[in-house]
Scaffold this motif. Sequence first.
Motif, PDB file in Angstrom:
ATOM      1  N   PHE A 179       0.843  -1.189   0.000  1.00 27.96           N
ATOM      2  CA  PHE A 179       0.000   0.000   0.000  1.00 27.96           C
ATOM      3  C   PHE A 179       0.879   1.239   0.000  1.00 27.96           C
ATOM      4  CE2 PHE A 179       0.576  -1.005   4.490  1.00 27.96           C
ATOM      5  CZ  PHE A 179       0.741   0.219   5.114  1.00 27.96           C
ATOM      6  N   ALA A 180       0.315   2.355  -0.497  1.00 24.28           N
ATOM      7  CA  ALA A 180       1.079   3.587  -0.697  1.00 24.28           C
ATOM      8  C   ALA A 180       0.522   4.694   0.183  1.00 24.28           C
ATOM      9  CB  ALA A 180       1.020   4.015  -2.161  1.00 24.28           C
ATOM     10  N   VAL A 181       1.420   5.517   0.747  1.00 23.36           N
ATOM     11  CA  VAL A 181       0.992   6.633   1.596  1.00 23.36           C
ATOM     12  C   VAL A 181       1.777   7.898   1.261  1.00 23.36           C
ATOM     13  CG1 VAL A 181       0.273   5.177   3.524  1.00 23.36           C
ATOM     14  CG2 VAL A 181       2.608   6.033   3.452  1.00 23.36           C
ATOM     15  N   ALA A 182       1.095   9.037   1.345  1.00 23.97           N
ATOM     16  CA  ALA A 182       1.709  10.364   1.249  1.00 23.97           C
ATOM     17  C   ALA A 182       0.648  11.370   1.647  1.00 23.97           C
ATOM     18  CB  ALA A 182       2.228  10.663  -0.157  1.00 23.97           C
ATOM     19  N   GLY A 183       1.078  12.532   2.076  1.00 27.27           N
ATOM     20  CA  GLY A 183       0.154  13.605   2.425  1.00 27.27           C
ATOM     21  C   GLY A 183       0.602  14.908   1.818  1.00 27.27           C
ATOM     22  N   ASP A 184      -0.197  15.975   2.033  1.00 23.35           N
ATOM     23  CA  ASP A 184       0.132  17.321   1.562  1.00 23.35           C
ATOM     24  C   ASP A 184       0.308  17.332   0.047  1.00 23.35           C
ATOM     25  OD1 ASP A 184       0.429  18.618   4.297  1.00 23.35           O
ATOM     26  OD2 ASP A 184       1.869  16.984   4.465  1.00 23.35           O
ATOM     27  N   PHE A 185      -0.754  16.963  -0.657  1.00 24.78           N
ATOM     28  CA  PHE A 185      -0.696  16.821  -2.112  1.00 24.78           C
ATOM     29  C   PHE A 185      -0.801  18.149  -2.856  1.00 24.78           C
ATOM     30  CE2 PHE A 185      -1.575  12.433  -1.119  1.00 24.78           C
ATOM     31  CZ  PHE A 185      -1.045  11.718  -2.169  1.00 24.78           C
ATOM     32  N   GLY A 186      -1.996  18.767  -2.838  1.00 25.97           N
ATOM     33  CA  GLY A 186      -2.264  19.848  -3.765  1.00 25.97           C
ATOM     34  C   GLY A 186      -2.514  19.265  -5.140  1.00 25.97           C
ATOM     35  N   CYS A 187      -2.496  20.127  -6.148  1.00 20.85           N
ATOM     36  CA  CYS A 187      -2.851  19.687  -7.507  1.00 20.85           C
ATOM     37  C   CYS A 187      -1.807  20.078  -8.539  1.00 20.85           C
ATOM     38  CB  CYS A 187      -4.202  20.275  -7.891  1.00 20.85           C
ATOM     39  SG  CYS A 187      -5.542  19.815  -6.766  1.00 20.85           S
ATOM     40  N   SER A 188      -0.587  20.306  -8.105  1.00 19.52           N
ATOM     41  CA  SER A 188       0.468  20.750  -9.009  1.00 19.52           C
ATOM     42  C   SER A 188       1.036  19.584  -9.818  1.00 19.52           C
ATOM     43  CB  SER A 188       1.601  21.399  -8.203  1.00 19.52           C
ATOM     44  OG  SER A 188       2.259  20.408  -7.416  1.00 19.52           O
ATOM     45  N   LYS A 189       1.968  19.896 -10.677  1.00 16.34           N
ATOM     46  CA  LYS A 189       2.662  18.871 -11.450  1.00 16.34           C
ATOM     47  C   LYS A 189       3.362  17.885 -10.520  1.00 16.34           C
ATOM     48  CE  LYS A 189       6.196  18.240 -15.027  1.00 16.34           C
ATOM     49  NZ  LYS A 189       7.172  18.931 -15.908  1.00 16.34           N
ATOM     50  N   ASN A 190       3.887  18.386  -9.400  1.00 16.54           N
ATOM     51  CA  ASN A 190       4.553  17.494  -8.443  1.00 16.54           C
ATOM     52  C   ASN A 190       3.583  16.455  -7.894  1.00 16.54           C
ATOM     53  OD1 ASN A 190       7.080  18.871  -8.558  1.00 16.54           O
ATOM     54  ND2 ASN A 190       6.259  20.442  -7.203  1.00 16.54           N
ATOM     55  N   ALA A 191       2.342  16.889  -7.590  1.00 11.81           N
ATOM     56  CA  ALA A 191       1.337  15.962  -7.093  1.00 11.81           C
ATOM     57  C   ALA A 191       0.972  14.932  -8.162  1.00 11.81           C
ATOM     58  CB  ALA A 191       0.099  16.723  -6.646  1.00 11.81           C
ATOM     59  N   LYS A 192       0.863  15.374  -9.411  1.00 18.07           N
ATOM     60  CA  LYS A 192       0.569  14.450 -10.510  1.00 18.07           C
ATOM     61  C   LYS A 192       1.675  13.406 -10.640  1.00 18.07           C
ATOM     62  CE  LYS A 192      -2.087  17.859 -13.130  1.00 18.07           C
ATOM     63  NZ  LYS A 192      -2.145  18.713 -14.341  1.00 18.07           N
ATOM     64  N   ASN A 193       2.912  13.849 -10.459  1.00 24.69           N
ATOM     65  CA  ASN A 193       4.038  12.911 -10.533  1.00 24.69           C
ATOM     66  C   ASN A 193       3.985  11.891  -9.403  1.00 24.69           C
ATOM     67  OD1 ASN A 193       5.034  14.217 -12.790  1.00 24.69           O
ATOM     68  ND2 ASN A 193       6.493  15.469 -11.646  1.00 24.69           N
ATOM     69  N   THR A 194       3.554  12.340  -8.212  1.00 27.19           N
ATOM     70  CA  THR A 194       3.444  11.411  -7.086  1.00 27.19           C
ATOM     71  C   THR A 194       2.403  10.336  -7.379  1.00 27.19           C
ATOM     72  OG1 THR A 194       4.099  13.115  -5.492  1.00 27.19           O
ATOM     73  CG2 THR A 194       2.925  11.199  -4.623  1.00 27.19           C
ATOM     74  N   VAL A 195       1.247  10.746  -7.889  1.00 31.13           N
ATOM     75  CA  VAL A 195       0.197   9.784  -8.222  1.00 31.13           C
ATOM     76  C   VAL A 195       0.668   8.822  -9.309  1.00 31.13           C
ATOM     77  CG1 VAL A 195      -2.122   9.533  -9.203  1.00 31.13           C
ATOM     78  CG2 VAL A 195      -1.671  11.290  -7.483  1.00 31.13           C
ATOM     79  N   SER A 196       1.371   9.353 -10.308  1.00 27.08           N
ATOM     80  CA  SER A 196       1.899   8.501 -11.376  1.00 27.08           C
ATOM     81  C   SER A 196       2.914   7.497 -10.833  1.00 27.08           C
ATOM     82  CB  SER A 196       2.556   9.379 -12.452  1.00 27.08           C
ATOM     83  OG  SER A 196       3.117   8.590 -13.481  1.00 27.08           O
ATOM     84  N   ASN A 197       3.748   7.959  -9.907  1.00 32.72           N
ATOM     85  CA  ASN A 197       4.741   7.091  -9.282  1.00 32.72           C
ATOM     86  C   ASN A 197       4.062   5.980  -8.491  1.00 32.72           C
ATOM     87  OD1 ASN A 197       7.254   6.162  -8.502  1.00 32.72           O
ATOM     88  ND2 ASN A 197       7.757   7.922  -7.214  1.00 32.72           N
ATOM     89  N   MET A 198       2.998   6.337  -7.769  1.00 30.62           N
ATOM     90  CA  MET A 198       2.228   5.331  -7.033  1.00 30.62           C
ATOM     91  C   MET A 198       1.646   4.282  -7.984  1.00 30.62           C
ATOM     92  SD  MET A 198       0.058   7.546  -4.232  1.00 30.62           S
ATOM     93  CE  MET A 198       0.792   8.179  -2.722  1.00 30.62           C
ATOM     94  N   LYS A 199       1.076   4.751  -9.094  1.00 33.62           N
ATOM     95  CA  LYS A 199       0.450   3.836 -10.051  1.00 33.62           C
ATOM     96  C   LYS A 199       1.440   2.786 -10.541  1.00 33.62           C
ATOM     97  CE  LYS A 199      -2.065   5.524 -13.361  1.00 33.62           C
ATOM     98  NZ  LYS A 199      -2.488   6.423 -14.451  1.00 33.62           N
ATOM     99  N   ASP A 200       2.679   3.187 -10.714  1.00 35.68           N
ATOM    100  CA  ASP A 200       3.704   2.261 -11.220  1.00 35.68           C
ATOM    101  C   ASP A 200       3.942   1.097 -10.264  1.00 35.68           C
ATOM    102  OD1 ASP A 200       4.023   3.806 -13.452  1.00 35.68           O
ATOM    103  OD2 ASP A 200       5.819   4.842 -12.732  1.00 35.68           O
ATOM    104  N   LYS A 201       3.682   1.318  -8.957  1.00 31.51           N
ATOM    105  CA  LYS A 201       3.925   0.263  -7.960  1.00 31.51           C
ATOM    106  C   LYS A 201       2.697  -0.603  -7.706  1.00 31.51           C
ATOM    107  CE  LYS A 201       8.061   1.812  -7.540  1.00 31.51           C
ATOM    108  NZ  LYS A 201       7.931   2.900  -8.536  1.00 31.51           N
ATOM    109  N   LYS A 202       1.577  -0.266  -8.369  1.00 33.03           N
ATOM    110  CA  LYS A 202       0.346  -1.065  -8.309  1.00 33.03           C
ATOM    111  C   LYS A 202      -0.088  -1.398  -6.870  1.00 33.03           C
ATOM    112  CE  LYS A 202       0.967  -3.202 -12.843  1.00 33.03           C
ATOM    113  NZ  LYS A 202       2.036  -2.293 -13.276  1.00 33.03           N
ATOM    114  N   PRO A 203      -0.315  -0.395  -6.043  1.00 32.44           N
ATOM    115  CA  PRO A 203      -0.731  -0.662  -4.665  1.00 32.44           C
ATOM    116  C   PRO A 203      -2.162  -1.196  -4.599  1.00 32.44           C
ATOM    117  CG  PRO A 203      -0.869   1.678  -5.117  1.00 32.44           C
ATOM    118  CD  PRO A 203      -0.234   1.051  -6.330  1.00 32.44           C
ATOM    119  N   GLU A 204      -2.417  -2.089  -3.652  1.00 31.85           N
ATOM    120  CA  GLU A 204      -3.775  -2.572  -3.428  1.00 31.85           C
ATOM    121  C   GLU A 204      -4.589  -1.578  -2.612  1.00 31.85           C
ATOM    122  OE1 GLU A 204      -4.363  -6.539  -2.049  1.00 31.85           O
ATOM    123  OE2 GLU A 204      -2.739  -7.348  -3.275  1.00 31.85           O
ATOM    124  N   LEU A 205      -3.888  -0.696  -1.928  1.00 38.27           N
ATOM    125  CA  LEU A 205      -4.521   0.271  -1.043  1.00 38.27           C
ATOM    126  C   LEU A 205      -3.709   1.557  -1.077  1.00 38.27           C
ATOM    127  CD1 LEU A 205      -6.464   0.998   1.347  1.00 38.27           C
ATOM    128  CD2 LEU A 205      -4.847  -0.161   2.860  1.00 38.27           C
TER     129      LEU A 205
END
Length: 374
Positions: free
Chosen positions: A93-119
């Motif tokens: 499972f993947a965790v992070a906080g303090d996102f916002g909606c910037s390019k950095n946040a998009k990169n974090t979500v993309s990075n998470m997707k690559d690891k295929k978390p169940e949660l």
Amino acid sequence: MFLSLFAIFSSNLFVNKGSSQGLGDFLDNLFDDNDNGDDIKKKIEKELKDKDKDKDKDKDKDNKQETEKEENFATKDYNFADEGEKERKSFNFAVAGDFGCSKNAKNTVSNMKDKKPELVIPLGDLSYSKSANCWLDLISPFNDRLKVTLGYHDVNDGASKLNQYEQTFGLKNHCDSFDYRHVHFVIMSSLSKFDKGSEQYKFISEDLKKASEDKEIDWIIVTSYGPLYTSPSKHTAEKDMRDIYHPLFEQYGVNLVLQAHNHNYQRTYPISYNSGDSSKPTISNQFTTDYSGQSNGIVFAIVGTGGEGFYPLESQAAYTATQFARFGFLNIEISNGNPHTKLTGTFYDNKGDEVRDQFTITKEIQVKKLVDKS
């Protein structure tokens, strides 16, 4: 005087529309052969009133469309598909906080997707905008595997945004708990009342007691937006919450606490509560990465690295094993086995997918074997 007034009125009525045809029609109507000055004045006043009504209608229409847009997302079906899943197999499972909606946040979500978390467990301060729309769109690839922890901007930026989160994720309370593959998760609300007389304290103490007595639970993991421990940074530690809950966590065998609020990454050694001075916890194990789940001590991690600008780390607390300011997320791998189960935390930097931190906690368990009586 009349020409000046006419110039002002005609400009207000038509220049913003950019319509020469509209101006021509207006002039034909205005200078009817039978009109006198009073008639012209009345016609100008009528045109202005009609124009104001049109503006109000357009404004109401825009507001309605925006409201419908928010409601359509906020009331979208949400289903954590595998909650309560009991199968004993490895998962992450993947965790992070303090996102916002910037390019950095998009990169974090993309990075998470690559690891295929169940949660996926966001740790608060999700959207910094007036609504939750941008963040909900951003995190939508994980709509069937999200369990959110709410932060300051989620709770205090207006009822409309908070309602979006509550409706989207079915949040009757801001503190919650759930089981997933022999891991018990507790979601705390550091922005709600948490003293020993509060409903939250009663819920968490009873919930942890029950989880600690459940032989099917191998790990207990807590999330909290406000950090119980932190190196000197923009936000200080939640001392009152720490003094109440760290002893409770130790009593009931919590293994890992995940936090945010400070926009950086920090991870402690396994530490025990120090009743003499809780800001100086006892370090149970000073190894860099490998810890035993049977030893006394809890690992606390701040993962405020979802995408918002960094907060400076002024120095490093003695109990902190590692800290840095990088965008990325913490991936937790649970390797279920018999007689050992292992928790591995890996921080993946968005830049180059570099591993910035890694630690393991190992526990010995005894899995009951099913006897075939056929």
